[in-house]
Design a protein around this motif. Sequence first.
Motif, PDB file in Angstrom:
ATOM      1  N   MET A   1      34.936  30.740  28.436  1.00  0.00           N
ATOM      2  CA  MET A   1      34.129  31.750  29.108  1.00  0.00           C
ATOM      3  C   MET A   1      34.391  31.774  30.607  1.00  0.00           C
ATOM      4  O   MET A   1      34.232  32.793  31.244  1.00  0.00           O
ATOM      5  CB  MET A   1      32.634  31.513  28.841  1.00  0.00           C
TER       6      MET A   1
ATOM      7  N   THR B   1      28.042  36.345  29.962  1.00  0.00           N
ATOM      8  CA  THR B   1      27.969  35.599  28.695  1.00  0.00           C
ATOM      9  C   THR B   1      26.668  34.810  28.618  1.00  0.00           C
ATOM     10  O   THR B   1      26.546  33.917  27.799  1.00  0.00           O
ATOM     11  CB  THR B   1      29.154  34.620  28.560  1.00  0.00           C
TER      12      THR B   1
ATOM     13  N   ILE C   1      30.163  37.937  24.731  1.00  0.00           N
ATOM     14  CA  ILE C   1      30.610  38.633  25.937  1.00  0.00           C
ATOM     15  C   ILE C   1      29.896  39.976  26.010  1.00  0.00           C
ATOM     16  O   ILE C   1      29.998  40.790  25.097  1.00  0.00           O
ATOM     17  CB  ILE C   1      32.131  38.859  25.923  1.00  0.00           C
TER      18      ILE C   1
END
Length: 136
Positions: free
Chosen positions: A7, A29, A36
């Motif tokens: 991420m 996130t 996402i």
Amino acid sequence: MDEATTMTDLPAYYFRIRHTGAIVFRITTDNPDNRIDMDQIAVVNTRRGDYKAHGDRTLTTDDEQAISDWLNARTASRQTRARAQVDQLRETVNRTAQWAQTEAGDDDLDDVTDDLLMAMHDLRQVLVRKRAERLR
């Protein structure tokens, strides 16, 4: 997303390119599923060189800086591509002249001559007018 991508590898913003600019999304996130999310924050108009917040959003300084940086980079990229297209056109005109002289048959030339002559006449008028303006 594969295991090699985390991420933290994601950009903070995503710009969906449109004909007249882009739609700007903030990437997040921070949700329970670690999914996402793309949150639309602005619309950019490259023709006018400006942008507007989406809906009732208030853009942060970071948002505005990212959008400004993207707009500057996009403008430079478009200018570079436009110049490359002009260079490609010159080469295409040269190859077309060679084709007309050495390979094209009468039917081929009948099919393209009027359209090519009008396009070249239009281009010539623009170039001559612009040159005259520069010389004034």
